[in-house]
Motif scaffolding. Structure first.
Motif, PDB file in Angstrom:
ATOM      1  N   ALA A 167       3.205  -7.469  -0.761  1.00 19.37           N
ATOM      2  CA  ALA A 167       2.672  -6.667   0.350  1.00 19.37           C
ATOM      3  C   ALA A 167       3.586  -5.493   0.667  1.00 19.37           C
ATOM      4  CB  ALA A 167       2.474  -7.546   1.582  1.00 19.37           C
ATOM      5  N   LEU A 168       4.885  -5.721   0.657  1.00 17.20           N
ATOM      6  CA  LEU A 168       5.827  -4.643   0.951  1.00 17.20           C
ATOM      7  C   LEU A 168       5.838  -3.576  -0.137  1.00 17.20           C
ATOM      8  CD1 LEU A 168       8.778  -6.708   2.444  1.00 17.20           C
ATOM      9  CD2 LEU A 168       7.257  -5.128   3.678  1.00 17.20           C
ATOM     10  N   LEU A 169       5.730  -3.992  -1.390  1.00 19.66           N
ATOM     11  CA  LEU A 169       5.665  -3.011  -2.476  1.00 19.66           C
ATOM     12  C   LEU A 169       4.395  -2.169  -2.373  1.00 19.66           C
ATOM     13  CD1 LEU A 169       7.043  -5.111  -5.457  1.00 19.66           C
ATOM     14  CD2 LEU A 169       8.146  -3.151  -4.345  1.00 19.66           C
ATOM     15  N   ALA A 170       3.287  -2.799  -2.040  1.00 16.79           N
ATOM     16  CA  ALA A 170       2.036  -2.054  -1.855  1.00 16.79           C
ATOM     17  C   ALA A 170       2.173  -1.066  -0.701  1.00 16.79           C
ATOM     18  CB  ALA A 170       0.888  -3.025  -1.601  1.00 16.79           C
ATOM     19  N   LYS A 171       2.804  -1.500   0.371  1.00 23.84           N
ATOM     20  CA  LYS A 171       3.007  -0.621   1.530  1.00 23.84           C
ATOM     21  C   LYS A 171       3.883   0.574   1.161  1.00 23.84           C
ATOM     22  CE  LYS A 171       4.403  -0.883   6.379  1.00 23.84           C
ATOM     23  NZ  LYS A 171       4.892  -1.778   7.448  1.00 23.84           N
TER      24      LYS A 171
ATOM     25  N   ARG B 264       4.263   1.862  -1.867  1.00 23.19           N
ATOM     26  CA  ARG B 264       3.478   2.724  -2.756  1.00 23.19           C
ATOM     27  C   ARG B 264       2.492   3.568  -1.963  1.00 23.19           C
ATOM     28  NH1 ARG B 264      -1.462   1.969  -4.411  1.00 23.19           N
ATOM     29  NH2 ARG B 264      -1.432  -0.254  -3.982  1.00 23.19           N
ATOM     30  N   GLN B 265       1.832   2.974  -0.985  1.00 23.58           N
ATOM     31  CA  GLN B 265       0.851   3.695  -0.178  1.00 23.58           C
ATOM     32  C   GLN B 265       1.502   4.754   0.715  1.00 23.58           C
ATOM     33  OE1 GLN B 265      -1.119   0.408   1.690  1.00 23.58           O
ATOM     34  NE2 GLN B 265      -2.248  -0.128  -0.161  1.00 23.58           N
ATOM     35  N   ALA B 266       2.772   4.576   1.017  1.00 23.04           N
ATOM     36  CA  ALA B 266       3.479   5.563   1.827  1.00 23.04           C
ATOM     37  C   ALA B 266       3.705   6.860   1.051  1.00 23.04           C
ATOM     38  CB  ALA B 266       4.832   4.991   2.308  1.00 23.04           C
ATOM     39  N   GLY B 267       3.597   6.788  -0.271  1.00 25.33           N
ATOM     40  CA  GLY B 267       3.693   8.000  -1.089  1.00 25.33           C
ATOM     41  C   GLY B 267       5.089   8.523  -1.255  1.00 25.33           C
ATOM     42  N   VAL B 268       6.103   7.668  -1.174  1.00 27.05           N
ATOM     43  CA  VAL B 268       7.480   8.113  -1.343  1.00 27.05           C
ATOM     44  C   VAL B 268       7.662   8.611  -2.776  1.00 27.05           C
ATOM     45  CG1 VAL B 268       9.899   7.380  -1.309  1.00 27.05           C
ATOM     46  CG2 VAL B 268       8.289   6.476   0.370  1.00 27.05           C
ATOM     47  N   ARG B 269       8.243   9.789  -2.889  1.00 25.58           N
ATOM     48  CA  ARG B 269       8.476  10.393  -4.212  1.00 25.58           C
ATOM     49  C   ARG B 269       9.923  10.742  -4.376  1.00 25.58           C
ATOM     50  NH1 ARG B 269       3.328  12.636  -6.474  1.00 25.58           N
ATOM     51  NH2 ARG B 269       1.791  11.942  -5.017  1.00 25.58           N
TER      52      ARG B 269
END
Length: 135
Positions: A124-128, A130-135
């Motif tokens: 769940a944290l990894l999905a969160k 990824r969805q935050a769009g950190v680059r």
């Protein structure tokens, strides 16, 4: 940041190994393309590029290379004869499936001693993240 960078490097190394197991001449940068096609193919090249966040020339080169290796094929889009779809060949699908099963087994082994709740929370944290769009 250091842990994420280390995880990123480890993931890239793992992808290189997986790509070579699919086909010895498969460019590792094309491996994610095969995974996308396994989930949603056949699809248009433009959709494939968007899914991978790659420009048309890059994705076209990857498709061309995978076609030459017999892993993917182009076909006419039945909804628009001017457009082409890209999908896995039977050989590409079989090779990718075998590699992904091997990778899943490795993950299961690595996480075997973890509590199930920790694995669910990490997912769940990894999905969160990824969805935050950190680059």
């Amino acid at each position: 940041e250091e842990e994420l960078a280390a995880l990123w490097r480890q993931g890239r190394a793992s992808t290189r190994v997986a790509a070579r197991r699919v086909h010895p001449r498969l460019d590792p940068t094309a491996y994610p393309m095969l995974v996308v096609l396994a989930h949603g193919g056949p699809i248009r090249i433009s959709e494939l590029g968007a899914a991978l966040m790659l420009d048309k020339s890059t994705i076209s080169r990857q498709v061309d290379s995978a076609v030459r290796l017999g892993l993917v094929e182009r076909s006419v889009d039945p909804t628009d004869a001017r457009a082409r779809l890209v999908g896995l060949t039977d050989a590409g699908s079989s090779a990718l499936h075998a590699v992904r099963e091997r990778r899943r087994a490795s993950w299961r082994e690595a996480l075997a001693s973890w509590d199930r709740e920790d694995v669910v929370r990490l997912t769940a944290l990894l999905a969160k993240l990824r969805q935050a769009g950190v680059r």
